[in-house]
Design a protein around this motif. Sequence first.
Motif, PDB file in Angstrom:
ATOM      1  N   VAL A 240       0.836  -1.204   0.000  1.00  0.00           N
ATOM      2  CA  VAL A 240       0.000   0.000   0.000  1.00  0.00           C
ATOM      3  C   VAL A 240       0.869   1.252   0.000  1.00  0.00           C
ATOM      4  CG1 VAL A 240      -1.631   1.355   1.373  1.00  0.00           C
ATOM      5  CG2 VAL A 240      -2.029  -1.085   1.026  1.00  0.00           C
ATOM      6  N   ALA A 241       1.839   1.307   0.891  1.00  0.00           N
ATOM      7  CA  ALA A 241       2.728   2.472   0.932  1.00  0.00           C
ATOM      8  C   ALA A 241       3.555   2.565  -0.341  1.00  0.00           C
ATOM      9  CB  ALA A 241       3.643   2.389   2.152  1.00  0.00           C
ATOM     10  N   ALA A 242       3.994   1.424  -0.857  1.00  0.00           N
ATOM     11  CA  ALA A 242       4.800   1.428  -2.080  1.00  0.00           C
ATOM     12  C   ALA A 242       4.024   1.983  -3.262  1.00  0.00           C
ATOM     13  CB  ALA A 242       5.286   0.007  -2.380  1.00  0.00           C
ATOM     14  N   ALA A 243       2.757   1.590  -3.385  1.00  0.00           N
ATOM     15  CA  ALA A 243       1.943   2.065  -4.502  1.00  0.00           C
ATOM     16  C   ALA A 243       1.737   3.570  -4.444  1.00  0.00           C
ATOM     17  CB  ALA A 243       0.593   1.351  -4.504  1.00  0.00           C
ATOM     18  N   ALA A 244       1.806   4.151  -3.255  1.00  0.00           N
ATOM     19  CA  ALA A 244       1.588   5.588  -3.108  1.00  0.00           C
ATOM     20  C   ALA A 244       2.787   6.424  -3.513  1.00  0.00           C
ATOM     21  CB  ALA A 244       1.226   5.901  -1.652  1.00  0.00           C
ATOM     22  N   LEU A 245       3.894   5.783  -3.873  1.00  0.00           N
ATOM     23  CA  LEU A 245       5.135   6.519  -4.094  1.00  0.00           C
ATOM     24  C   LEU A 245       5.405   7.005  -5.513  1.00  0.00           C
ATOM     25  CD1 LEU A 245       7.555   4.552  -1.781  1.00  0.00           C
ATOM     26  CD2 LEU A 245       7.316   7.036  -1.819  1.00  0.00           C
ATOM     27  N   PRO A 246       5.286   6.183  -6.567  1.00  0.00           N
ATOM     28  CA  PRO A 246       5.952   6.542  -7.839  1.00  0.00           C
ATOM     29  C   PRO A 246       5.634   7.920  -8.387  1.00  0.00           C
ATOM     30  CG  PRO A 246       5.295   4.246  -7.889  1.00  0.00           C
ATOM     31  CD  PRO A 246       4.712   4.824  -6.628  1.00  0.00           C
ATOM     32  N   VAL A 247       4.388   8.198  -8.756  1.00  0.00           N
ATOM     33  CA  VAL A 247       4.080   9.478  -9.392  1.00  0.00           C
ATOM     34  C   VAL A 247       4.327  10.641  -8.442  1.00  0.00           C
ATOM     35  CG1 VAL A 247       2.212  10.916 -10.298  1.00  0.00           C
ATOM     36  CG2 VAL A 247       2.470   8.571 -11.100  1.00  0.00           C
ATOM     37  N   ALA A 248       3.789  10.561  -7.230  1.00  0.00           N
ATOM     38  CA  ALA A 248       3.876  11.686  -6.305  1.00  0.00           C
ATOM     39  C   ALA A 248       5.305  11.959  -5.876  1.00  0.00           C
ATOM     40  CB  ALA A 248       2.989  11.424  -5.089  1.00  0.00           C
ATOM     41  N   ALA A 249       6.033  10.918  -5.493  1.00  0.00           N
ATOM     42  CA  ALA A 249       7.387  11.135  -4.990  1.00  0.00           C
ATOM     43  C   ALA A 249       8.347  11.548  -6.104  1.00  0.00           C
ATOM     44  CB  ALA A 249       7.890   9.884  -4.287  1.00  0.00           C
ATOM     45  N   MET A 250       8.211  10.931  -7.291  1.00  0.00           N
ATOM     46  CA  MET A 250       9.094  11.330  -8.396  1.00  0.00           C
ATOM     47  C   MET A 250       8.789  12.751  -8.862  1.00  0.00           C
ATOM     48  SD  MET A 250       9.850   7.988 -10.761  1.00  0.00           S
ATOM     49  CE  MET A 250       8.159   7.743 -11.312  1.00  0.00           C
TER      50      MET A 250
ATOM     51  N   GLN B 220      14.053   4.011  -7.182  1.00  0.00           N
ATOM     52  CA  GLN B 220      14.629   3.096  -6.189  1.00  0.00           C
ATOM     53  C   GLN B 220      15.105   3.852  -4.960  1.00  0.00           C
ATOM     54  OE1 GLN B 220      15.078  -0.704  -6.741  1.00  0.00           O
ATOM     55  NE2 GLN B 220      14.667  -0.122  -4.608  1.00  0.00           N
ATOM     56  N   ARG B 221      15.721   5.022  -5.145  1.00  0.00           N
ATOM     57  CA  ARG B 221      16.184   5.804  -3.990  1.00  0.00           C
ATOM     58  C   ARG B 221      15.012   6.224  -3.121  1.00  0.00           C
ATOM     59  NH1 ARG B 221      19.492   8.224  -7.922  1.00  0.00           N
ATOM     60  NH2 ARG B 221      18.223  10.119  -7.969  1.00  0.00           N
ATOM     61  N   LEU B 222      13.925   6.652  -3.738  1.00  0.00           N
ATOM     62  CA  LEU B 222      12.762   7.097  -2.974  1.00  0.00           C
ATOM     63  C   LEU B 222      12.112   5.924  -2.243  1.00  0.00           C
ATOM     64  CD1 LEU B 222      11.323   9.490  -5.693  1.00  0.00           C
ATOM     65  CD2 LEU B 222      12.263  10.207  -3.489  1.00  0.00           C
ATOM     66  N   VAL B 223      12.001   4.790  -2.925  1.00  0.00           N
ATOM     67  CA  VAL B 223      11.434   3.596  -2.299  1.00  0.00           C
ATOM     68  C   VAL B 223      12.293   3.154  -1.113  1.00  0.00           C
ATOM     69  CG1 VAL B 223      11.058   1.119  -2.673  1.00  0.00           C
ATOM     70  CG2 VAL B 223      10.164   2.784  -4.307  1.00  0.00           C
ATOM     71  N   ASP B 224      13.605   3.132  -1.289  1.00  0.00           N
ATOM     72  CA  ASP B 224      14.498   2.724  -0.210  1.00  0.00           C
ATOM     73  C   ASP B 224      14.430   3.703   0.959  1.00  0.00           C
ATOM     74  OD1 ASP B 224      15.262   0.547  -1.694  1.00  0.00           O
ATOM     75  OD2 ASP B 224      17.154   1.425  -2.398  1.00  0.00           O
ATOM     76  N   GLN B 225      14.326   4.997   0.649  1.00  0.00           N
ATOM     77  CA  GLN B 225      14.239   5.999   1.707  1.00  0.00           C
ATOM     78  C   GLN B 225      12.961   5.807   2.515  1.00  0.00           C
ATOM     79  OE1 GLN B 225      14.600  10.044   0.307  1.00  0.00           O
ATOM     80  NE2 GLN B 225      14.510  10.928   2.347  1.00  0.00           N
ATOM     81  N   ALA B 226      11.856   5.511   1.834  1.00  0.00           N
ATOM     82  CA  ALA B 226      10.600   5.261   2.537  1.00  0.00           C
ATOM     83  C   ALA B 226      10.691   3.994   3.373  1.00  0.00           C
ATOM     84  CB  ALA B 226       9.456   5.158   1.533  1.00  0.00           C
ATOM     85  N   ALA B 227      11.308   2.955   2.841  1.00  0.00           N
ATOM     86  CA  ALA B 227      11.455   1.702   3.576  1.00  0.00           C
ATOM     87  C   ALA B 227      12.300   1.884   4.828  1.00  0.00           C
ATOM     88  CB  ALA B 227      12.072   0.637   2.671  1.00  0.00           C
ATOM     89  N   ASP B 228      13.282   2.789   4.765  1.00  0.00           N
ATOM     90  CA  ASP B 228      14.169   3.042   5.904  1.00  0.00           C
ATOM     91  C   ASP B 228      13.572   4.012   6.914  1.00  0.00           C
ATOM     92  OD1 ASP B 228      16.009   1.363   4.766  1.00  0.00           O
ATOM     93  OD2 ASP B 228      17.198   2.967   3.854  1.00  0.00           O
ATOM     94  N   GLY B 229      12.381   4.564   6.605  1.00  0.00           N
ATOM     95  CA  GLY B 229      11.738   5.499   7.520  1.00  0.00           C
ATOM     96  C   GLY B 229      12.142   6.938   7.317  1.00  0.00           C
ATOM     97  N   GLY B 230      12.936   7.216   6.290  1.00  0.00           N
ATOM     98  CA  GLY B 230      13.381   8.588   6.043  1.00  0.00           C
ATOM     99  C   GLY B 230      12.424   9.401   5.202  1.00  0.00           C
ATOM    100  N   LEU B 231      11.365   8.780   4.706  1.00  0.00           N
ATOM    101  CA  LEU B 231      10.366   9.477   3.905  1.00  0.00           C
ATOM    102  C   LEU B 231       9.001   8.924   4.302  1.00  0.00           C
ATOM    103  CD1 LEU B 231      10.300  11.583   1.558  1.00  0.00           C
ATOM    104  CD2 LEU B 231      10.131   9.651  -0.018  1.00  0.00           C
ATOM    105  N   ALA B 232       8.174   9.773   4.896  1.00  0.00           N
ATOM    106  CA  ALA B 232       6.855   9.341   5.345  1.00  0.00           C
ATOM    107  C   ALA B 232       5.895   9.270   4.170  1.00  0.00           C
ATOM    108  CB  ALA B 232       6.313  10.306   6.398  1.00  0.00           C
ATOM    109  N   VAL B 233       5.115   8.207   4.116  1.00  0.00           N
ATOM    110  CA  VAL B 233       4.123   8.007   3.060  1.00  0.00           C
ATOM    111  C   VAL B 233       2.741   8.068   3.690  1.00  0.00           C
ATOM    112  CG1 VAL B 233       3.300   6.498   1.228  1.00  0.00           C
ATOM    113  CG2 VAL B 233       5.740   6.541   1.807  1.00  0.00           C
ATOM    114  N   GLU B 234       1.980   9.079   3.334  1.00  0.00           N
ATOM    115  CA  GLU B 234       0.642   9.262   3.898  1.00  0.00           C
ATOM    116  C   GLU B 234      -0.400   8.658   2.965  1.00  0.00           C
ATOM    117  OE1 GLU B 234      -2.161  10.765   6.781  1.00  0.00           O
ATOM    118  OE2 GLU B 234       0.018  10.514   6.816  1.00  0.00           O
TER     119      GLU B 234
END
Length: 310
Positions: free
Chosen positions: A120-130, A266-280
């Motif tokens: 769920v958090a991963a799907a929220a990342l690509p368009v918005a985070a990039m 990949q950098r954004l996904v890894d940052q979110a996985a490490d807790g450095g980027l919050a995904v709402e």
Amino acid sequence: MKALIAQSYGPVDQLVVAELPKPAPAPGQILIRLQAAALNPLDVKLATGAMKEFMPVQHPFVLGLDAAGTVEAVGDGVTRFRPGDEVVAFTHPVGGAVAEYALALDGPEVVARPQALSPVAAAALPVAAMTAANILELADPAPDSTMLVVGATGGVGSFVVQLAAQAGVRVLATARPDEVDYVRGLGAAEAIDYTAADTVEETLRAQPGGVDVVVDLINAGPGLAATAAAVRPGGRLVSPAGGPPAFERDVTAVYAHIEASEGLLQRLVDQAADGGLAVEVGATYPFAEAQQAVADFVGKHTRGKFVVTF
């Protein structure tokens, strides 16, 4: 397979879940069995025809650009992934993500999903985070500079606030009264209640002379001129929507876009996985309620992303 489709251009209440042939990956493509897909404003614009002069689509059109799931099959020439791998993908232009299966291009658009990051958090990342990362690159703010983010609680906005704050920028973020703590938690130095006062006036009160950069995620076209009044002379206004090439004031207009450059997702996904980027994630819907998800996405104010699960 089942997919959420637009049979023709029209309002979102005409979207339907329909049966379509399961796609097969061509050379250089990856077939993903979906676990989650996120909604974006661009999905709605493509489905309704608001973008048909610039980005026409073929019908039936499957909605969705953001995907998280499991590799089902790969086309010739794909060596990075194999069936069973957990991935995150930006599916444009080959597949729609609000479906049981979707295609994506092999390349920077598809990356491995760490186990620490939920689908769920991963799907929220690509368009918005990039998009947020591209906005920050174009804004090019110096450390200790100031930035107003209009639309700070949306999917893109939440990432812009975080990335800018991490770069040492003093961020002013628009927010409703009940969202003040949220934007401050993202890293905003100050929240501006756009429901109670004029955003530009409040910005100039907090930052006399104007901010170095305005990131406007709400307005488009001529409406950006009003927001540009919050920028200091010589500053920049950055927007992912279209607008005038220049303003009457000495403010540079810069327009961002989605670009899956090598390594970015990949950098954004890894940052979110490490807790450095919050995904709402503001709301989740089962696929059976995908039509309602789009209707609510258009009609409600909910911070963060809307995600459909499978």
